[in-house]
Design a protein around this motif. Structure first.
Motif, PDB file in Angstrom:
ATOM      1  N   LEU A  85      43.997  25.313  41.646  1.00  0.00           N
ATOM      2  CA  LEU A  85      42.719  25.731  40.630  1.00  0.00           C
ATOM      3  C   LEU A  85      43.063  27.306  40.422  1.00  0.00           C
ATOM      4  O   LEU A  85      43.117  27.979  41.599  1.00  0.00           O
ATOM      5  N   ARG A  86      42.730  27.573  39.139  1.00  0.00           N
ATOM      6  CA  ARG A  86      42.478  29.295  38.898  1.00  0.00           C
ATOM      7  C   ARG A  86      41.249  29.712  39.647  1.00  0.00           C
ATOM      8  O   ARG A  86      40.198  28.961  39.740  1.00  0.00           O
ATOM      9  N   PRO A  87      41.079  30.791  39.873  1.00  0.00           N
ATOM     10  CA  PRO A  87      39.941  31.502  40.381  1.00  0.00           C
ATOM     11  C   PRO A  87      38.712  31.216  39.627  1.00  0.00           C
ATOM     12  O   PRO A  87      37.586  30.755  40.392  1.00  0.00           O
ATOM     13  N   GLU A  88      38.757  31.173  38.246  1.00  0.00           N
ATOM     14  CA  GLU A  88      37.524  30.842  37.545  1.00  0.00           C
ATOM     15  C   GLU A  88      37.043  29.371  37.432  1.00  0.00           C
ATOM     16  O   GLU A  88      36.145  28.964  37.287  1.00  0.00           O
ATOM     17  N   GLU A  89      38.035  28.419  38.206  1.00  0.00           N
ATOM     18  CA  GLU A  89      37.825  27.128  38.182  1.00  0.00           C
ATOM     19  C   GLU A  89      37.205  26.780  39.568  1.00  0.00           C
ATOM     20  O   GLU A  89      36.591  25.638  39.568  1.00  0.00           O
ATOM     21  N   ARG A  90      37.401  27.807  40.333  1.00  0.00           N
ATOM     22  CA  ARG A  90      36.687  27.443  41.885  1.00  0.00           C
ATOM     23  C   ARG A  90      35.331  27.657  41.938  1.00  0.00           C
ATOM     24  O   ARG A  90      34.671  27.089  42.809  1.00  0.00           O
ATOM     25  N   LEU A 136      35.364  22.980  54.097  1.00  0.00           N
ATOM     26  CA  LEU A 136      36.576  23.827  53.388  1.00  0.00           C
ATOM     27  C   LEU A 136      37.376  23.695  54.712  1.00  0.00           C
ATOM     28  O   LEU A 136      37.574  23.912  55.888  1.00  0.00           O
ATOM     29  N   ARG A 137      38.608  23.012  54.081  1.00  0.00           N
ATOM     30  CA  ARG A 137      39.869  23.123  55.017  1.00  0.00           C
ATOM     31  C   ARG A 137      40.979  23.830  54.541  1.00  0.00           C
ATOM     32  O   ARG A 137      41.600  23.741  53.657  1.00  0.00           O
ATOM     33  N   GLY A 168      51.533  25.286  51.901  1.00  0.00           N
ATOM     34  CA  GLY A 168      50.251  24.637  52.525  1.00  0.00           C
ATOM     35  C   GLY A 168      49.006  24.262  51.563  1.00  0.00           C
ATOM     36  O   GLY A 168      49.434  24.665  50.172  1.00  0.00           O
ATOM     37  N   GLY A 169      48.004  24.046  52.024  1.00  0.00           N
ATOM     38  CA  GLY A 169      46.843  23.526  50.889  1.00  0.00           C
ATOM     39  C   GLY A 169      45.541  24.061  51.217  1.00  0.00           C
ATOM     40  O   GLY A 169      45.284  24.386  52.534  1.00  0.00           O
ATOM     41  N   LYS A 189      38.868  17.312  47.593  1.00  0.00           N
ATOM     42  CA  LYS A 189      39.466  17.912  46.811  1.00  0.00           C
ATOM     43  C   LYS A 189      40.523  19.026  46.943  1.00  0.00           C
ATOM     44  O   LYS A 189      39.801  19.842  47.609  1.00  0.00           O
ATOM     45  N   ARG A 190      41.720  19.019  46.484  1.00  0.00           N
ATOM     46  CA  ARG A 190      42.488  20.026  46.752  1.00  0.00           C
ATOM     47  C   ARG A 190      42.339  21.028  45.712  1.00  0.00           C
ATOM     48  O   ARG A 190      42.305  20.990  44.648  1.00  0.00           O
ATOM     49  N   ILE A 191      41.915  22.334  46.141  1.00  0.00           N
ATOM     50  CA  ILE A 191      41.576  23.431  45.174  1.00  0.00           C
ATOM     51  C   ILE A 191      42.547  24.592  45.215  1.00  0.00           C
ATOM     52  O   ILE A 191      42.519  25.237  44.190  1.00  0.00           O
TER      53      ILE A 191
END
Lengths: 357, 295
Positions: A77-82, A11-12, A65-66, A72-74
């Motif tokens: 995404l919404r919390p439910e998609e993470r 995780l970055r 930032g990201g 994959k850039r997350i």
């Protein structure tokens, strides 16, 4: 055990920032977390550690930032998609659902079959040692049990990442030690990747593989507990790690990773932890347990005893230097308040930081 | 040993929570007795002393005359849809408002109808919804309708005015119940994979439901006792001849206070029946604190 953390490599966080109006809660935080690591985000309140966690969970949008999970850039995404598991500070258990329903909620949302949910909920309940409590409502459980439900609910979905926001801060001291060991055990059993937010350095030191010290929304130091405890590279970090004595002086000489600092008429030697220039102002940092009274006339910090407290094996002393700097130290004998004392530490246990730090 | 039992009365009362401060309840008790309990009992007794006939003559007359017992249905037919409509309107708006930073302005605007009172709202609607009013003119200018829609002196006029005057109350109650739900619960739902609809269905709505039941009861009782708008905006001789009109006519047109009291008692009973049903259903729900933990 079929509960196993989903696989990913790393995780970055890439220059992650978050502004609240004009206030920078988080500024350009970059960090790489490998699979299976137990990372503690450590810092005083308001340092941005919970903000970081909420950004990773998706509960707060980043303003710069990201966040990347492998390629994959997350962060959009919404919390439910993470699909990350999160343990909240106040547990956030659903008060109207039984323990079983609470733990199974994530599985239900993922469309897992009823039979499979029952099986995995039972496994998760066993893992956190909650058997026999699963038909109760959260309100009928003790704080420690609620904590276990919160952990079981977060891990039962086998999230790639488990986020914990000061999960032990609402428990009493004894339970906190117990749950600390439990959390590490669960982490090891699952091979999960955990990011753990805390303001308690002892908790961070005992739990984490690596600690990230945050201050004013910025990363001060990243390192193993050992590195942080013995070689903090910043005065703030040193203070946080128990170097409670901070004395101002002037650099007399530098060389070979060491430095000598003039404080009053004494020369104090120690490890140089930042760039130092002779003649510049500097701070020396010493843990109270490394600072002891020495015979008058020997080189050391001159101070007046304020008080001593009996701690069984030794006395904890408090003294004040002529310029008003407070010192704490350990002594074998009781000292009288008002008495003059010279305090010294082994040069190996003294750290020196430049003024700009 | 008798000395053990001889604790002073004052101390024994204090142990049960009664002390000098308890006396502060007296004004409220007197107030309730004078303005609620006494008039209620007076009306109850009065209703059993009809002008002619036996003790239950008023009640027999009410339930044998469709012009009278029909008002129950008419009033329910107004009050129930109005209550449901205000709730259905209040829930989504409360969900939106709860997320807003400047709630106060919007809340103030929404609450204004409460302060205006039903008569002023009715007067306003008389102009606004009339054949020459803004509502019809705009629709006609836009070409949506060719002749004015009749919204006055019928069911819809009363219905609309009740929704307008009832909404702020329903909305405020709903909003306060909704704000009482720990936001961390929704966040927890989200991290567990629940989308907005699933979070509403599984977490927020079940926790809100007991509060909605109370809101329903209070809004319903308010709508059931409709009088001014039913007279001003409705058709008080026909479709909006509500039960309070029946009571009014008995008291001030027939000067039969006994009959009017009987109608009022029946009105109270119907309200009570609905409230009891709603609260009984509520009793089946989870009613604990809407928080996520010991916090």
């Amino acid at each position: 055990m079929t509960i196993n953390a989903a696989s990913f490599r790393e995780l970055r966080l890439d220059r992650l920032s978050r502004d609240f109006g004009t206030h920078n809660a988080l500024k350009d935080v970059s960090l790489t977390i490998g699979k299976g690591e137990f990372i503690a985000l450590l810092g005083p309140s308001g340092c941005g550690k919970s903000t970081t966690l909420n950004l990773i969970a998706g509960l707060l949008p980043a303003t710069g930032g990201g966040i990347w999970l492998d390629e994959k850039r997350i962060d959009p995404l919404r919390p439910e998609e993470r699909g990350f598991g999160m343990v909240f500070q106040n547990y956030a258990l659903f008060p109207h659902m039984s323990v079983n329903k609470n733990i199974g909620f994530g599985l239900k949302m993922r469309g897992v079959s009823k039979a499979e949910i029952d099986k995995r909920v039972a496994e998760a309940a066993a893992l956190v040692r909650l058997q026999g409590q699963t038909e109760k409502l959260p309100g009928q459980l003790s704080g420690g049990q609620q904590q276990r439900v919160a952990i079981a609910r977060a891990i039962v979905v086998e999230p790639p990442l488990v986020l914990m926001d000061e999960p032990l801060s609402n428990l009493d001291a004894k339970l906190r030690l117990e749950m600390r060991a439990e959390i590490r055990r669960i982490h090891n059993t699952l091979g999960a990747t955990t990011i753990y937010v805390t303001h308690d350095q002892e908790e961070a030191l005992s739990l984490a593989d690596r600690i990230v010290v945050l201050r004013d929304g910025q990363v001060r130091q990243v390192g193993t507990p050992d590195e942080l405890f013995f070689r903090p590279n910043h005065l703030d970090v040193a203070e946080f790690m128990g170097f409670r004595n901070k004395v101002k002086g002037k650099v007399a000489s530098v060389g070979d990773g060491k430095a000598t600092v003039t404080v009053g008429d004494a020369q104090i030697g120690g490890w140089a932890r930042t760039e130092l220039a002779a003649g510049a102002e500097a701070f020396i940092a010493i843990r109270p347990e490394d600072l002891h009274p020495v015979a008058a006339g020997l080189p050391g910090l001159k101070a007046q005893v304020v008080s001593t407290e009996f701690r069984g094996r030794e006395f904890v002393g408090f003294a004040r230097m002529a310029d008003g700097t407070d010192l704490s130290f350990l002594a074998h004998d009781k000292l009288t308040p008002g008495e003059a004392v010279t305090l010294a530490a082994d040069a190996d246990r003294v750290l020196v930081y430049g003024n700009a730090a | 040993m008798s000395t053990l039992t001889s604790i002073p009365l004052k101390q024994r009362l204090a142990a049960r929570g009664y002390d000098g401060l308890t006396l502060l309840c007296l004004p409220a008790i007197l107030f309730l007795l004078a303005l609620f309990i006494y008039p209620f009992l007076y009306g109850l007794v009065l209703s059993f002393e009809p002008k002619q006939g036996g003790m239950f003559a008023n009640y027999q007359r009410f339930f044998s005359d469709s012009f009278l017992y029909g008002t129950i249905g008419t009033t329910l037919w107004l009050a129930l849809p109005v209550t449901v409509a205000t709730l259905l309107l209040a829930i989504p708006i409360a969900f939106r408002v709860r997320l807003m930073k400047n709630q106060r302005l919007l809340t103030t605007i929404l609450v204004i109808p409460i302060t205006l009172g039903t008569v002023l709202v009715a007067q306003g609607l008389l102009n606004y919804l009339g054949p020459q009013g803004w509502f019809n003119r705009v629709l006609m200018t836009a070409g949506i309708i060719s002749s004015p829609v009749k919204l006055l002196h019928n069911y819809w006029g009363v219905m609309l005015s009740l929704v307008i005057t009832g909404f702020p109350f329903t909305f405020l109650l709903t909003l306060s119940y909704l704000s009482g739900i720990d936001p961390a619960l929704e966040q927890a739902g989200a991290t567990l994979g629940a989308g907005p609809w699933e979070r509403f269905k599984n977490i927020l709505f079940p926790l809100l439901l007991p509060g909605l039941a109370i809101t329903f009861c209070l809004s319903f009782v308010q709508a059931f006792s409709v009088f001014p708008s039913a007279v001003l905006l409705g058709a008080p001789a026909g479709p909006t001849r509500v039960i309070s009109i029946a009571a009014y006519q008995a008291a001030f047109e027939e000067y039969d206070y006994s009959m009017a009291s009987a109608v009022a008692m029946i009105m109270g009973l119907v309200q009570l029946a609905i409230v009891v049903v709603v609260l009984a259903v509520r009793g089946l729900l989870y009613r604990g604190p809407a928080g996520g933990g010991k916090g």
